[in-house]
Design a protein around this motif. Structure first.
Motif, PDB file in Angstrom:
ATOM      1  N   GLU A  82       0.831  -1.204   0.000  1.00  0.00           N
ATOM      2  CA  GLU A  82       0.000   0.000   0.000  1.00  0.00           C
ATOM      3  C   GLU A  82       0.864   1.252   0.000  1.00  0.00           C
ATOM      4  O   GLU A  82       0.551   2.242  -0.652  1.00  0.00           O
ATOM      5  CB  GLU A  82      -0.928   0.013   1.214  1.00  0.00           C
ATOM      6  CG  GLU A  82      -2.086  -0.947   1.108  1.00  0.00           C
ATOM      7  CD  GLU A  82      -3.071  -0.563   0.028  1.00  0.00           C
ATOM      8  OE1 GLU A  82      -3.569   0.587   0.036  1.00  0.00           O
ATOM      9  OE2 GLU A  82      -3.332  -1.405  -0.836  1.00  0.00           O
ATOM     10  N   SER A  83       1.958   1.218   0.718  1.00  0.00           N
ATOM     11  CA  SER A  83       2.875   2.352   0.772  1.00  0.00           C
ATOM     12  C   SER A  83       3.463   2.620  -0.610  1.00  0.00           C
ATOM     13  O   SER A  83       3.567   3.762  -1.045  1.00  0.00           O
ATOM     14  CB  SER A  83       3.989   2.085   1.782  1.00  0.00           C
ATOM     15  OG  SER A  83       4.949   3.103   1.725  1.00  0.00           O
ATOM     16  N   ALA A  84       3.854   1.556  -1.286  1.00  0.00           N
ATOM     17  CA  ALA A  84       4.440   1.696  -2.618  1.00  0.00           C
ATOM     18  C   ALA A  84       3.428   2.264  -3.606  1.00  0.00           C
ATOM     19  O   ALA A  84       3.786   3.004  -4.517  1.00  0.00           O
ATOM     20  CB  ALA A  84       4.949   0.344  -3.113  1.00  0.00           C
ATOM     21  N   GLU A  85       2.150   1.943  -3.394  1.00  0.00           N
ATOM     22  CA  GLU A  85       1.100   2.408  -4.291  1.00  0.00           C
ATOM     23  C   GLU A  85       0.480   3.714  -3.833  1.00  0.00           C
ATOM     24  O   GLU A  85      -0.379   4.274  -4.508  1.00  0.00           O
ATOM     25  CB  GLU A  85       0.022   1.327  -4.425  1.00  0.00           C
ATOM     26  CG  GLU A  85       0.545   0.050  -5.066  1.00  0.00           C
ATOM     27  CD  GLU A  85      -0.455  -1.078  -5.040  1.00  0.00           C
ATOM     28  OE1 GLU A  85      -1.601  -0.872  -4.587  1.00  0.00           O
ATOM     29  OE2 GLU A  85      -0.091  -2.176  -5.476  1.00  0.00           O
ATOM     30  N   GLY A  86       0.884   4.203  -2.657  1.00  0.00           N
ATOM     31  CA  GLY A  86       0.323   5.457  -2.150  1.00  0.00           C
ATOM     32  C   GLY A  86      -1.111   5.321  -1.687  1.00  0.00           C
ATOM     33  O   GLY A  86      -1.907   6.252  -1.822  1.00  0.00           O
ATOM     34  N   GLY A  87      -1.451   4.167  -1.135  1.00  0.00           N
ATOM     35  CA  GLY A  87      -2.813   3.909  -0.680  1.00  0.00           C
ATOM     36  C   GLY A  87      -3.268   4.890   0.386  1.00  0.00           C
ATOM     37  O   GLY A  87      -2.456   5.441   1.131  1.00  0.00           O
ATOM     38  N   PRO A  88      -4.584   5.141   0.456  1.00  0.00           N
ATOM     39  CA  PRO A  88      -5.114   6.095   1.434  1.00  0.00           C
ATOM     40  C   PRO A  88      -4.910   5.617   2.872  1.00  0.00           C
ATOM     41  O   PRO A  88      -5.030   4.439   3.167  1.00  0.00           O
ATOM     42  CB  PRO A  88      -6.609   6.170   1.091  1.00  0.00           C
ATOM     43  CG  PRO A  88      -6.905   4.891   0.389  1.00  0.00           C
ATOM     44  CD  PRO A  88      -5.633   4.503  -0.314  1.00  0.00           C
ATOM     45  N   GLY A  89      -4.570   6.544   3.723  1.00  0.00           N
ATOM     46  CA  GLY A  89      -4.416   6.242   5.137  1.00  0.00           C
ATOM     47  C   GLY A  89      -3.091   5.618   5.516  1.00  0.00           C
ATOM     48  O   GLY A  89      -2.821   5.396   6.686  1.00  0.00           O
ATOM     49  N   VAL A  90      -2.254   5.347   4.532  1.00  0.00           N
ATOM     50  CA  VAL A  90      -0.992   4.666   4.810  1.00  0.00           C
ATOM     51  C   VAL A  90      -0.081   5.545   5.663  1.00  0.00           C
ATOM     52  O   VAL A  90       0.574   5.060   6.584  1.00  0.00           O
ATOM     53  CB  VAL A  90      -0.284   4.231   3.509  1.00  0.00           C
ATOM     54  CG1 VAL A  90       1.091   3.665   3.796  1.00  0.00           C
ATOM     55  CG2 VAL A  90      -1.122   3.217   2.773  1.00  0.00           C
ATOM     56  N   LYS A  91      -0.053   6.842   5.377  1.00  0.00           N
ATOM     57  CA  LYS A  91       0.817   7.738   6.138  1.00  0.00           C
ATOM     58  C   LYS A  91       0.466   7.707   7.626  1.00  0.00           C
ATOM     59  O   LYS A  91       1.344   7.592   8.478  1.00  0.00           O
ATOM     60  CB  LYS A  91       0.722   9.167   5.610  1.00  0.00           C
ATOM     61  CG  LYS A  91       1.651  10.110   6.329  1.00  0.00           C
ATOM     62  CD  LYS A  91       1.564  11.520   5.774  1.00  0.00           C
ATOM     63  CE  LYS A  91       2.554  12.378   6.530  1.00  0.00           C
ATOM     64  NZ  LYS A  91       2.205  13.723   6.663  1.00  0.00           N
ATOM     65  N   LEU A  92      -0.820   7.783   7.947  1.00  0.00           N
ATOM     66  CA  LEU A  92      -1.241   7.728   9.352  1.00  0.00           C
ATOM     67  C   LEU A  92      -0.897   6.385   9.981  1.00  0.00           C
ATOM     68  O   LEU A  92      -0.483   6.320  11.135  1.00  0.00           O
ATOM     69  CB  LEU A  92      -2.739   7.995   9.465  1.00  0.00           C
ATOM     70  CG  LEU A  92      -3.189   9.409   9.130  1.00  0.00           C
ATOM     71  CD1 LEU A  92      -4.712   9.493   9.113  1.00  0.00           C
ATOM     72  CD2 LEU A  92      -2.600  10.402  10.106  1.00  0.00           C
ATOM     73  N   TYR A  93      -1.071   5.313   9.223  1.00  0.00           N
ATOM     74  CA  TYR A  93      -0.766   3.983   9.728  1.00  0.00           C
ATOM     75  C   TYR A  93       0.733   3.850  10.035  1.00  0.00           C
ATOM     76  O   TYR A  93       1.128   3.324  11.072  1.00  0.00           O
ATOM     77  CB  TYR A  93      -1.208   2.933   8.711  1.00  0.00           C
ATOM     78  CG  TYR A  93      -0.987   1.508   9.173  1.00  0.00           C
ATOM     79  CD1 TYR A  93      -1.753   0.978  10.208  1.00  0.00           C
ATOM     80  CD2 TYR A  93      -0.026   0.701   8.585  1.00  0.00           C
ATOM     81  CE1 TYR A  93      -1.560  -0.324  10.644  1.00  0.00           C
ATOM     82  CE2 TYR A  93       0.176  -0.601   9.006  1.00  0.00           C
ATOM     83  CZ  TYR A  93      -0.597  -1.104  10.038  1.00  0.00           C
ATOM     84  OH  TYR A  93      -0.401  -2.385  10.466  1.00  0.00           O
ATOM     85  N   ILE A  94       1.569   4.367   9.127  1.00  0.00           N
ATOM     86  CA  ILE A  94       3.011   4.311   9.334  1.00  0.00           C
ATOM     87  C   ILE A  94       3.407   5.126  10.558  1.00  0.00           C
ATOM     88  O   ILE A  94       4.247   4.706  11.356  1.00  0.00           O
ATOM     89  CB  ILE A  94       3.760   4.785   8.072  1.00  0.00           C
ATOM     90  CG1 ILE A  94       3.570   3.752   6.956  1.00  0.00           C
ATOM     91  CG2 ILE A  94       5.244   5.007   8.360  1.00  0.00           C
ATOM     92  CD1 ILE A  94       4.074   4.201   5.609  1.00  0.00           C
ATOM     93  N   GLU A  95       2.794   6.296  10.731  1.00  0.00           N
ATOM     94  CA  GLU A  95       3.077   7.109  11.914  1.00  0.00           C
ATOM     95  C   GLU A  95       2.684   6.371  13.192  1.00  0.00           C
ATOM     96  O   GLU A  95       3.403   6.395  14.182  1.00  0.00           O
ATOM     97  CB  GLU A  95       2.346   8.441  11.813  1.00  0.00           C
ATOM     98  CG  GLU A  95       2.932   9.350  10.751  1.00  0.00           C
ATOM     99  CD  GLU A  95       2.096  10.587  10.501  1.00  0.00           C
ATOM    100  OE1 GLU A  95       1.043  10.783  11.165  1.00  0.00           O
ATOM    101  OE2 GLU A  95       2.501  11.377   9.624  1.00  0.00           O
ATOM    102  N   MET A  96       1.539   5.689  13.154  1.00  0.00           N
ATOM    103  CA  MET A  96       1.106   4.910  14.312  1.00  0.00           C
ATOM    104  C   MET A  96       2.106   3.788  14.604  1.00  0.00           C
ATOM    105  O   MET A  96       2.483   3.558  15.750  1.00  0.00           O
ATOM    106  CB  MET A  96      -0.283   4.313  14.080  1.00  0.00           C
ATOM    107  CG  MET A  96      -0.765   3.450  15.246  1.00  0.00           C
ATOM    108  SD  MET A  96      -2.107   2.341  14.812  1.00  0.00           S
ATOM    109  CE  MET A  96      -1.302   1.211  13.709  1.00  0.00           C
ATOM    110  N   LEU A  97       2.565   3.121  13.557  1.00  0.00           N
ATOM    111  CA  LEU A  97       3.565   2.069  13.744  1.00  0.00           C
ATOM    112  C   LEU A  97       4.843   2.630  14.348  1.00  0.00           C
ATOM    113  O   LEU A  97       5.470   1.993  15.198  1.00  0.00           O
ATOM    114  CB  LEU A  97       3.891   1.395  12.410  1.00  0.00           C
ATOM    115  CG  LEU A  97       2.844   0.461  11.847  1.00  0.00           C
ATOM    116  CD1 LEU A  97       3.278  -0.040  10.478  1.00  0.00           C
ATOM    117  CD2 LEU A  97       2.579  -0.699  12.780  1.00  0.00           C
ATOM    118  N   GLY A  98       5.217   3.816  13.933  1.00  0.00           N
ATOM    119  CA  GLY A  98       6.394   4.458  14.498  1.00  0.00           C
ATOM    120  C   GLY A  98       6.247   4.677  15.990  1.00  0.00           C
ATOM    121  O   GLY A  98       7.171   4.401  16.770  1.00  0.00           O
TER     122      GLY A  98
END
Length: 95
Positions: free
Chosen positions: A17-33
């Motif tokens: 999803e990150s590679a494809e720029g899927g919606p909500g991925v940025k927030l999900y990655i921040e949460m994982l961080g």
């Protein structure tokens, strides 16, 4: 083991999803961080994880070559950098 398999599957999905720029991925990655920060996971741990993941891809992907390796490295490194960048930004805002 079932829980670990699910986490791996979720991680691979998130990377795609990150590679494809899927919606909500940025927030999900921040949460994982934030989760990884709370667990005291450091960049060096991601290096070990990345090496293991790439070894699995190399073993099980019949089409694995330098181009596939470069694509995986690009996506994984981008996600790791975004996780840590989000943590650094949050730290700067809090201070």
């Amino acid at each position: 083991m079932a829980q670990l398999k699910k986490k791996l599957k979720d991680t691979l999905f998130m990377l795609a999803e990150s590679a494809e720029g899927g919606p909500g991925v940025k927030l999900y990655i921040e949460m994982l961080g934030r989760i990884h920060k709370r667990l005291n996971v450091q960049r060096r741990h991601f290096t070990i994880w990345e090496e293991a993941l790439l070894e699995a891809v190399k073993t099980y992907d019949d089409e694995f070559d330098d181009k596939v390796l470069a694509a995986w490295l690009d996506v994984i490194d981008n996600v790791i950098e975004r996780m840590f960048a989000a943590l650094d930004e949050a730290r700067m805002i809090a201070s």
